[in-house]
Design an enzyme around this catalytic site. Structure first.
Site, PDB file in Angstrom:
ATOM      1  N   TRP A  53      -3.877   4.626   0.994  1.00 49.45           N
ATOM      2  CA  TRP A  53      -4.184   5.540   2.083  1.00 49.45           C
ATOM      3  C   TRP A  53      -5.219   6.596   1.691  1.00 49.45           C
ATOM      4  O   TRP A  53      -6.000   7.059   2.531  1.00 49.45           O
ATOM      5  CB  TRP A  53      -2.915   6.220   2.588  1.00 49.45           C
ATOM      6  CG  TRP A  53      -3.186   7.018   3.838  1.00 49.45           C
ATOM      7  CD1 TRP A  53      -3.225   8.379   3.981  1.00 49.45           C
ATOM      8  CD2 TRP A  53      -3.492   6.474   5.123  1.00 49.45           C
ATOM      9  NE1 TRP A  53      -3.543   8.719   5.268  1.00 49.45           N
ATOM     10  CE2 TRP A  53      -3.707   7.567   5.996  1.00 49.45           C
ATOM     11  CE3 TRP A  53      -3.615   5.179   5.636  1.00 49.45           C
ATOM     12  CZ2 TRP A  53      -4.032   7.399   7.344  1.00 49.45           C
ATOM     13  CZ3 TRP A  53      -3.934   5.011   6.975  1.00 49.45           C
ATOM     14  CH2 TRP A  53      -4.138   6.113   7.806  1.00 49.45           C
ATOM     15  N   SER A  78       0.848  -1.181   0.000  1.00 46.92           N
ATOM     16  CA  SER A  78       0.000   0.000   0.000  1.00 46.92           C
ATOM     17  C   SER A  78       0.890   1.240   0.000  1.00 46.92           C
ATOM     18  O   SER A  78       2.091   1.169   0.262  1.00 46.92           O
ATOM     19  CB  SER A  78      -0.899  -0.020   1.249  1.00 46.92           C
ATOM     20  OG  SER A  78      -1.713   1.129   1.317  1.00 46.92           O
ATOM     21  N   CYS A  79       0.287   2.386  -0.299  1.00 48.27           N
ATOM     22  CA  CYS A  79       1.024   3.662  -0.249  1.00 48.27           C
ATOM     23  C   CYS A  79      -0.011   4.776  -0.174  1.00 48.27           C
ATOM     24  O   CYS A  79      -1.007   4.656   0.529  1.00 48.27           O
ATOM     25  CB  CYS A  79       1.952   3.812  -1.452  1.00 48.27           C
ATOM     26  SG  CYS A  79       1.125   3.708  -3.059  1.00 48.27           S
ATOM     27  N   GLY A  80       0.200   5.872  -0.892  1.00 49.10           N
ATOM     28  CA  GLY A  80      -0.776   6.942  -0.903  1.00 49.10           C
ATOM     29  C   GLY A  80      -1.905   6.699  -1.887  1.00 49.10           C
ATOM     30  O   GLY A  80      -3.069   6.948  -1.595  1.00 49.10           O
ATOM     31  N   GLY A 127      -1.520   3.804  -4.499  1.00 44.54           N
ATOM     32  CA  GLY A 127      -1.257   2.589  -5.261  1.00 44.54           C
ATOM     33  C   GLY A 127      -0.109   2.702  -6.242  1.00 44.54           C
ATOM     34  O   GLY A 127       0.093   1.806  -7.062  1.00 44.54           O
TER      35      GLY A 127
END
Length: 276
Positions: A261, A232-234, A236
């Site tokens: 996120w 995951s990240c901000g 994708g």
């Protein structure tokens, strides 16, 4: 193709008839990754807009497209099921791993990221072009979506209790800890409970991916060696950089929490953890 290829490999294969080179440099990103090599391309490259290859109906950025939309975009630029694809960007390794992961998720594994990207190609004084290749060649592409590679909000939420996998968050430590603001206005920082922080910058050495021994050590130190992982990240995007690093160690494609996120923090009922 093993997910990552060298500039030497690409130089030797530039003239291959079945090779498609995709320049996935973008003009800007939410992290202010700007287009630093405007109008400089690897010869024969076709320019690709990540926005055009994402689900335009979604309220979230970089959302995975439908198989039909993906197939149509492939057909527009002459990609077929037996094409070999090399993706690169002007940051080195930033946007390109997302497209690499998307092709794999759609069942096309003849795709690799150019390690070091355009900066390395230029620094080695290799031939460049001032324009991308334009093509009107239409070819048939039939995607085979692996749905398990795309994780939903509900699956991530349920995993907090089930603990079937660990969510690996590629954002910066400050954003993960809740001590630094999110770049997207209105989003609180913090992280999904029980997730592990592995900033994408930690798997990079300049514009290239770190070597396998270094990557293995990083995953070991995070206690991730024997865990099932979802990245995951901000939005994708940078999650796919860390997923590429994991692929170099296991030769396995990892799932991505596509909403990441941005989705999690927008939902009021989402539990959010911060640093103690």
């Amino acid at each position: 193709m093993n997910g990552l290829i060298t500039t030497d490999w690409l130089q030797k294969h530039l003239a291959d008839n079945d090779l498609i080179i995709l320049d996935v440099s973008q003009s800007t990103s939410v992290n202010n990754q700007n287009d630093v090599h405007s109008a400089i391309y690897i010869p024969g490259a076709i320019s690709l807009s990540l926005k055009d290859w994402s689900d335009s109906k979604s309220q979230l950025p970089n959302t995975f497209p439908s198989p039909e939309h993906f197939a149509a975009k492939c057909q527009e630029i002459g990609i077929k099921n037996d094409s070999k694809i090399v993706v690169y960007d002007d940051q080195g390794l930033y946007f390109s791993p997302r497209i690499w992961w998307m092709f794999n998720a759609m069942g096309h594994n003849k795709v690799a990221v150019l390690d070091g990207g355009l900066p390395k190609w230029i620094n080695e004084a290799r031939e460049t072009a001032s324009e991308t290749r334009k093509t009107s060649l239409k070819r048939n592409f039939e995607p085979k979506l692996t749905k398990g590679l795309i994780k939903s909000y509900d699956q991530i939420y349920q995993n907090i209790d089930s603990d079937e996998f660990v969510v690996v968050d590629a954002r910066s430590k400050g954003r993960f800890d809740g001590t630094a603001p999110e770049p997207r206005e209105g989003l609180s920082s913090g992280h999904i409970p029980k997730s592990v922080n592995l900033p994408y910058t930690e798997v990079l050495n300049g514009t290239s991916l770190k070597n396998q021994d270094e990557l293995q050590n990083i995953f070991n130190l995070k206690g991730l060696s024997d865990r099932k992982m979802v990245f995951s990240c901000g939005s994708g995007l940078t999650a796919c950089i860390v997923a590429l690093a994991r692929h170099q160690l296991t030769n396995q494609l990892s799932p991505i929490y596509d909403g990441s996120w941005t989705e999690w923090a927008q939902i009021v009922s989402s539990p959010i953890a911060t640093a103690d």
